[in-house]
Design a protein around this motif. Structure first.
Motif, short mmCIF file in Angstrom:
data_model
loop_
_atom_site.label_atom_id
_atom_site.label_comp_id
_atom_site.label_asym_id
_atom_site.label_seq_id
_atom_site.Cartn_x
_atom_site.Cartn_y
_atom_site.Cartn_z
N THR A 176 -6.80 -92.02 11.40
CA THR A 176 -8.28 -92.28 12.82
C THR A 176 -6.75 -90.89 13.39
O THR A 176 -8.13 -90.50 13.94
N GLU A 177 -6.28 -89.81 12.86
CA GLU A 177 -6.32 -88.65 13.30
C GLU A 177 -5.55 -87.28 12.25
O GLU A 177 -4.76 -87.56 11.47
N ASN A 178 -6.66 -86.22 11.96
CA ASN A 178 -6.25 -85.11 10.81
C ASN A 178 -5.95 -86.69 9.49
O ASN A 178 -4.93 -86.29 9.21
N GLU A 179 -7.45 -87.12 9.34
CA GLU A 179 -7.07 -87.92 8.10
C GLU A 179 -7.09 -87.39 7.03
O GLU A 179 -5.87 -88.16 5.99
N ASP A 180 -7.23 -86.26 7.16
CA ASP A 180 -7.48 -85.53 5.69
C ASP A 180 -5.88 -85.03 5.42
O ASP A 180 -5.46 -84.74 4.35
N LEU A 181 -5.23 -84.92 6.31
CA LEU A 181 -3.59 -84.24 6.51
C LEU A 181 -2.89 -85.37 5.76
O LEU A 181 -2.04 -85.67 5.17
N PHE A 182 -3.39 -86.17 6.59
CA PHE A 182 -2.93 -87.64 6.56
C PHE A 182 -2.52 -88.28 4.83
O PHE A 182 -1.92 -88.36 4.44
#
Length: 215
Positions: A176-182
């Protein structure tokens, strides 16, 4: 130059080692004894702030960066010649929340440390089979082990990471936060940043288990 290096040493909380320092040769050793590389600087980080400082120093002085957790990668990617090694081995804390069955593991912890703390609560995180392997390297490249048939890979049980990206910024990444990085750190490759801590989902396992191996 010496002045810049000394300023960096004074800034860091953890030790900074160069050729000739006590502990330098030990710090550059990894599991694969065929690898014999000599970094210019080994930054043994004590926490996330040290990782930020080390990464900024390496970027400002155009140093190749390697990240060392457990040092089990056969190709020897944890060390380099003439660059900087960001050594996370001092960052080996593990915190278990038995109520939520979640585990927070620092980037330098080996599997044995994580297993010991989780088993105290009758829990386990799917991981590898060698206790001295680093949690970080194993997880970021999948993480296959004895529990994979029941609970999946290590990376399947990863809930979030704290990661220092190349610009020296600490970021939290999850679904749910910085989804692309995750998404990126869960199998898209390397070089997205230095993960300083991992949050895993744990599962009830043991403490008595039955294991069978076929040879």
């Amino acid at each position: 130059d010496d002045e810049a290096l000394q300023a960096f040493v004074m800034q860091m909380r953890g030790p900074v080692l160069v050729t000739g320092d006590a502990g330098y040769d030990e710090a550059r050793q990894i599991w694969n004894g065929l690898i014999d590389r000599r970094p210019a600087v080994i930054a043994q980080c004590s926490g996330a702030a040290d990782v930020v400082d080390a990464l900024n120093f390496a970027r400002e002085h155009d140093l190749v960066v390697s990240i060392k957790s457990g040092g089990h990668n056969v190709a020897g990617n944890a060390v380099n010649d003439g660059g900087m090694v960001i050594d996370l081995s001092r960052m080996n804390g593990v915190h278990v929340d038995p109520a939520t069955r979640t585990v927070r593991v620092q980037g330098g912890a080996p599997l044995g440390d994580m297993d010991r703390e989780t088993q105290f609560f009758g829990l386990a995180v799917p991981a590898g089979v060698v206790s001295t392997t680093g949690v970080a390297g194993l997880t970021l490249h999948g993480g296959a082990g004895h529990l994979r048939r029941k609970y999946g890979l290590s990376i399947d049980n990863l809930l979030s990471v704290d990661i220092v990206t190349a610009d020296g910024t600490m970021r939290h990444a999850s679904a749910t936060e910085n989804e692309d990085l995750f998404w990126a750190v869960r199998g898209a490759g390397s070089n997205f940043g230095v993960v300083t801590s991992f949050e895993f989902q744990a599962h009830p396992v043991g403490p008595m288990v039955m294991v069978g191996a076929v040879f």
